[in-house]
Write an enzyme that holds these catalytic residues in place. Structure first.
Site, short mmCIF file in Angstrom:
data_model
loop_
_atom_site.label_atom_id
_atom_site.label_comp_id
_atom_site.label_asym_id
_atom_site.label_seq_id
_atom_site.Cartn_x
_atom_site.Cartn_y
_atom_site.Cartn_z
N PRO A 88 -46.16 -41.44 7.52
CA PRO A 88 -46.46 -40.56 8.65
C PRO A 88 -45.32 -39.60 8.96
CG PRO A 88 -47.00 -42.85 9.17
CD PRO A 88 -46.25 -42.86 7.88
N GLU A 115 -43.14 -51.33 8.36
CA GLU A 115 -42.43 -50.17 8.91
C GLU A 115 -41.98 -49.20 7.82
OE1 GLU A 115 -42.02 -49.53 12.30
OE2 GLU A 115 -43.50 -51.15 12.29
N ARG A 157 -59.26 -33.74 -8.97
CA ARG A 157 -60.40 -32.84 -9.07
C ARG A 157 -59.98 -31.41 -9.44
NH1 ARG A 157 -61.92 -29.84 -4.83
NH2 ARG A 157 -64.13 -30.26 -5.15
N ASP A 172 -63.57 -24.22 -2.59
CA ASP A 172 -63.31 -25.24 -1.58
C ASP A 172 -62.75 -24.66 -0.29
OD1 ASP A 172 -64.06 -27.35 -3.19
OD2 ASP A 172 -62.06 -27.69 -3.97
#
Length: 251
Positions: A88, A115, A157, A172
């Protein structure tokens, strides 16, 4: 492309061997190896984490185990891999970064838990190879495996031959800085809702313009930050007129 994933839950990566990615592996477009981090432990409990220095909740993944794992995996063939560590606290993973990764020959993914991984592992690895800490969104997951599934699918992809129609990737969302507009298929009318007339007109110029207008409108409504980031030359006169109309207050 060669892909290596190091994780304490190898079974979590099983979906990578299904659908289009599974076919790409079968055809030799992708080589995928998933490694169990616990194979590099040396104690009876096969422990991969320990209490954090400085106190606090949770556990931190041990540098000794991760160091040996990366030493082993990153020397399995010639060349230098690019190490990707989902976290994150990393920089945002974007379509542009997916394209950058798709140009690499070898990616290694380190799936953290608890963590996260002792930061010295990242620092040490960066002395030998390119290292990216990346985030797939502003939220926290239990571990890095889900993020790795997302990143690998987004990257794979884009590889030549993986998609049946290469134009799919070119159209896309984010490919031109905008969100992709809505799509429709048969029947022409479903539950009293009709496919827009322009899509059935056969006028490809008008269809392309409609799709562009829809992409502009959807991006304006949902992701104005993307519009703000577009360079001025990315918008033609018609684009600017569409956006001006969208910005006008309604009464």
């Amino acid at each position: 492309m060669k892909l290596d994933v190091i994780t304490v839950f190898p079974e979590y990566l099983a979906p990578l061997r299904t659908a289009l990615l599974g076919k790409a592996i079968e055809r030799g477009l992708i080589t995928l190896d998933v490694h169990d981090l616990r194979d590099w432990t040396h104690d009876v409990h096969r422990a991969v984490d320990d209490s954090p220095y400085g106190g606090g909740p949770g556990m931190v993944m041990k540098p000794q185990v991760w160091g040996e794992a990366l030493d082993g995996v990153c020397t399995t063939c010639a060349g230098t891999p690019r190490l990707v560590v989902p976290t994150p606290a990393g920089r945002p993973f974007t379509q542009a970064l997916a394209r950058e990764y798709a140009a690499e020959e070898w990616l290694v993914f380190a799936c953290g838990r608890d963590e996260g991984i002792d930061q010295r592992v990242i620092t040490d690895a960066a002395r030998r190879m390119p290292v990216d800490e990346v985030s797939i969104g502003d939220y926290v997951l239990v571990g890095g495996e889900v993020a790795v599934l997302v990143v690998i699918e987004a990257v794979a992809r884009l590889l030549p031959g993986v998609l049946g129609n290469p134009a799919s990737a070119e159209q896309d969302s984010f490919s031109d800085g905008l969100l992709e507009g809505p799509s429709y298929t048969r029947p022409e009318v479903w539950r009293d809702l009709a496919v827009p007339d322009v899509l059935r007109s056969g006028n490809h110029g008008a269809i392309d313009r409609w799709r562009r207008d829809q992409a502009l409108e959807r991006t304006f409504q949902r992701r104005p930050d993307l519009l703000a980031a577009l360079p001025e030359e990315a918008l033609d006169k018609h684009d600017r007129a569409v956006l001006a109309a969208l910005r006008e207050p309604t009464t």
